[in-house]
Design a protein around this motif. Structure first.
Motif, PDB file in Angstrom:
ATOM      1  N   PHE A  86      36.017  26.910  55.428  1.00  0.00           N
ATOM      2  CA  PHE A  86      36.399  27.992  55.608  1.00  0.00           C
ATOM      3  C   PHE A  86      37.579  28.644  55.942  1.00  0.00           C
ATOM      4  N   LEU A  87      38.169  29.280  55.094  1.00  0.00           N
ATOM      5  CA  LEU A  87      40.010  29.857  54.773  1.00  0.00           C
ATOM      6  C   LEU A  87      39.607  30.855  55.617  1.00  0.00           C
ATOM      7  N   LYS A  88      40.944  31.465  56.423  1.00  0.00           N
ATOM      8  CA  LYS A  88      41.041  32.740  56.649  1.00  0.00           C
ATOM      9  C   LYS A  88      42.738  32.401  56.122  1.00  0.00           C
ATOM     10  N   GLY A  89      42.986  34.008  55.799  1.00  0.00           N
ATOM     11  CA  GLY A  89      44.024  34.460  55.279  1.00  0.00           C
ATOM     12  C   GLY A  89      44.630  34.230  53.880  1.00  0.00           C
ATOM     13  N   TRP A  90      43.629  33.900  52.735  1.00  0.00           N
ATOM     14  CA  TRP A  90      43.408  33.180  52.097  1.00  0.00           C
ATOM     15  C   TRP A  90      42.470  33.661  51.210  1.00  0.00           C
ATOM     16  N   ARG A  91      42.257  33.600  49.810  1.00  0.00           N
ATOM     17  CA  ARG A  91      41.813  33.835  48.839  1.00  0.00           C
ATOM     18  C   ARG A  91      41.604  33.549  47.421  1.00  0.00           C
ATOM     19  N   ARG A  92      40.419  33.820  46.237  1.00  0.00           N
ATOM     20  CA  ARG A  92      40.621  32.666  45.484  1.00  0.00           C
ATOM     21  C   ARG A  92      41.211  33.700  44.686  1.00  0.00           C
ATOM     22  N   ALA A  93      41.730  33.242  43.268  1.00  0.00           N
ATOM     23  CA  ALA A  93      42.408  34.735  42.453  1.00  0.00           C
ATOM     24  C   ALA A  93      43.106  34.228  41.022  1.00  0.00           C
ATOM     25  N   PHE A  94      42.592  34.811  40.404  1.00  0.00           N
ATOM     26  CA  PHE A  94      42.723  34.845  38.800  1.00  0.00           C
ATOM     27  C   PHE A  94      43.766  34.780  38.674  1.00  0.00           C
ATOM     28  N   CYS A  95      45.877  33.893  39.104  1.00  0.00           N
ATOM     29  CA  CYS A  95      46.854  34.953  39.155  1.00  0.00           C
ATOM     30  C   CYS A  95      48.000  34.373  38.110  1.00  0.00           C
ATOM     31  N   LEU A  96      47.585  32.792  38.005  1.00  0.00           N
ATOM     32  CA  LEU A  96      48.632  31.751  37.065  1.00  0.00           C
ATOM     33  C   LEU A  96      48.434  32.203  35.800  1.00  0.00           C
ATOM     34  N   MET A  97      49.602  32.869  35.450  1.00  0.00           N
ATOM     35  CA  MET A  97      49.365  32.439  33.480  1.00  0.00           C
ATOM     36  C   MET A  97      49.289  31.314  32.597  1.00  0.00           C
ATOM     37  N   ASP A  98      48.740  31.878  32.387  1.00  0.00           N
ATOM     38  CA  ASP A  98      48.777  29.706  31.242  1.00  0.00           C
ATOM     39  C   ASP A  98      48.687  30.312  29.183  1.00  0.00           C
ATOM     40  N   ARG A  99      49.347  29.809  29.379  1.00  0.00           N
ATOM     41  CA  ARG A  99      49.730  30.293  27.856  1.00  0.00           C
ATOM     42  C   ARG A  99      49.859  28.461  27.233  1.00  0.00           C
ATOM     43  N   GLY A 100      49.493  27.843  27.957  1.00  0.00           N
ATOM     44  CA  GLY A 100      49.898  25.926  27.259  1.00  0.00           C
ATOM     45  C   GLY A 100      48.409  25.373  27.605  1.00  0.00           C
ATOM     46  N   SER A 101      47.646  25.606  27.709  1.00  0.00           N
ATOM     47  CA  SER A 101      46.603  24.385  28.501  1.00  0.00           C
ATOM     48  C   SER A 101      44.775  25.289  27.771  1.00  0.00           C
ATOM     49  N   ARG A 102      44.330  26.460  28.302  1.00  0.00           N
ATOM     50  CA  ARG A 102      43.165  27.031  28.371  1.00  0.00           C
ATOM     51  C   ARG A 102      43.426  28.711  27.794  1.00  0.00           C
ATOM     52  N   GLY A 103      44.564  28.793  27.531  1.00  0.00           N
ATOM     53  CA  GLY A 103      45.312  29.975  26.861  1.00  0.00           C
ATOM     54  C   GLY A 103      46.321  29.411  25.573  1.00  0.00           C
ATOM     55  N   SER A 104      46.547  31.019  24.958  1.00  0.00           N
ATOM     56  CA  SER A 104      48.071  29.878  24.087  1.00  0.00           C
ATOM     57  C   SER A 104      48.470  31.658  24.261  1.00  0.00           C
ATOM     58  N   HIS A 105      49.780  31.750  23.443  1.00  0.00           N
ATOM     59  CA  HIS A 105      50.378  32.722  23.356  1.00  0.00           C
ATOM     60  C   HIS A 105      50.140  34.237  22.762  1.00  0.00           C
ATOM     61  N   ALA A 106      49.241  33.862  22.041  1.00  0.00           N
ATOM     62  CA  ALA A 106      48.133  34.232  21.193  1.00  0.00           C
ATOM     63  C   ALA A 106      47.279  35.906  22.076  1.00  0.00           C
ATOM     64  N   THR A 107      46.576  34.029  22.691  1.00  0.00           N
ATOM     65  CA  THR A 107      45.307  35.136  23.521  1.00  0.00           C
ATOM     66  C   THR A 107      45.584  34.388  24.938  1.00  0.00           C
TER      67      THR A 107
END
Length: 256
Positions: A86-107
């Motif tokens: 357990f860690l205080k002061g940090w949280r899981r977050a979807f916050c890094l743009m991905d256009r190269g592995s599981r995303g692309s320019h279109a999606t």
């Protein structure tokens, strides 16, 4: 971020709405590869950072890594010991743009990281140094973005563990503040790149967190919303087979 233990969440796990069949609905992958967005670090970055981490270990030479998502099931290092933490002061977050592995320019997609604020339950893994702790740590650092890891103290049932974690930083070129849950569900349901879909990434995250004894209520709600959106897609096209899941690439520009 509210979480409950595995004992309290087994019934929820059985009722999970997002399934392998849903994340495999076409297109399961795209041949489009996004650009590498990160500059190479200075030549001695990895050696210098590894030496600093090892010197400050407790005891010196010991390395614990706190993982909240991808690194739980793919730690990118040999592991000698694992503890739910357990860690205080940090949280899981979807916050890094991905256009190269599981995303692309279109999606474009958003990959999960750790961001400041809140609390987080994850897994602390102690690195097995093998014959050369420095080389083992350099290998791990080379697979992550060239941003010095944070030093934290994670609470475990066996006592506190001084650990490093790989976090998102607002000044990092791929950082994007987490959107509201409706927009996030839209992105995760539609994003696809050459490694597969963001929906598959979310599914794997939820399953592996459950296996580690962590039930994240926010992710549970998110998988339901993504499943609802994926259910609108056509079923697998006859003769069109998705390839087995691949590990994320070593290139830190295409991050976990």
């Amino acid at each position: 971020m509210p979480e409950v233990t595995m004992a309290a969440s087994n019934s929820m796990l059985r009722a999970r709405r997002l399934t392998r069949a849903l994340v495999d609905r076409p297109p399961p992958r795209s041949d489009e590869r996004g650009p590498i967005l990160l500059d190479d670090p200075d030549p001695d970055y990895h050696d210098r950072t590894a030496a600093e981490i090892l010197d400050r270990g407790d005891p010196p030479g010991s390395v614990w890594v706190f993982a909240a998502g991808f690194l739980i099931w793919n730690p990118r290092m040999e592991v000698a010991e694992r503890r739910t933490a357990f860690l205080k002061g940090w949280r899981r977050a979807f916050c890094l743009m991905d256009r190269g592995s599981r995303g692309s320019h279109a999606t474009p997609g958003l990959m999960m990281s750790l961001d400041r604020g809140g609390n987080c339950t994850g897994v602390a893994s102690r690195m097995d140094p093998g014959d050369d702790a420095h080389a083992a740590l350099v290998s791990l650092l080379q697979k992550e973005p060239p941003v010095p890891p944070e030093r934290v103290v994670a609470e475990t049932d066996a006592g506190p563990a001084q650990a490093i974690l790989f976090a998102a930083h607002p000044g990092f070129s791929l950082y994007r503040p987490k959107p509201d849950i409706e927009e996030l569900a839209d992105m995760l349901a539609s994003a696809v790149g050459h490694l597969g879909t963001m929906a598959a990434y979310l599914l794997k995250t939820v399953i592996e967190l459950e296996r580690a004894g962590v039930h994240d209520l926010h992710l549970w709600r998110l998988q339901e919303m993504v499943a609802e959106r994926r259910e609108r897609l056509p079923h697998q096209i006859p003769g069109c087979h998705s390839r087995p899941e691949m590990g994320d690439p070593v290139d830190p520009g295409r991050r976990r």
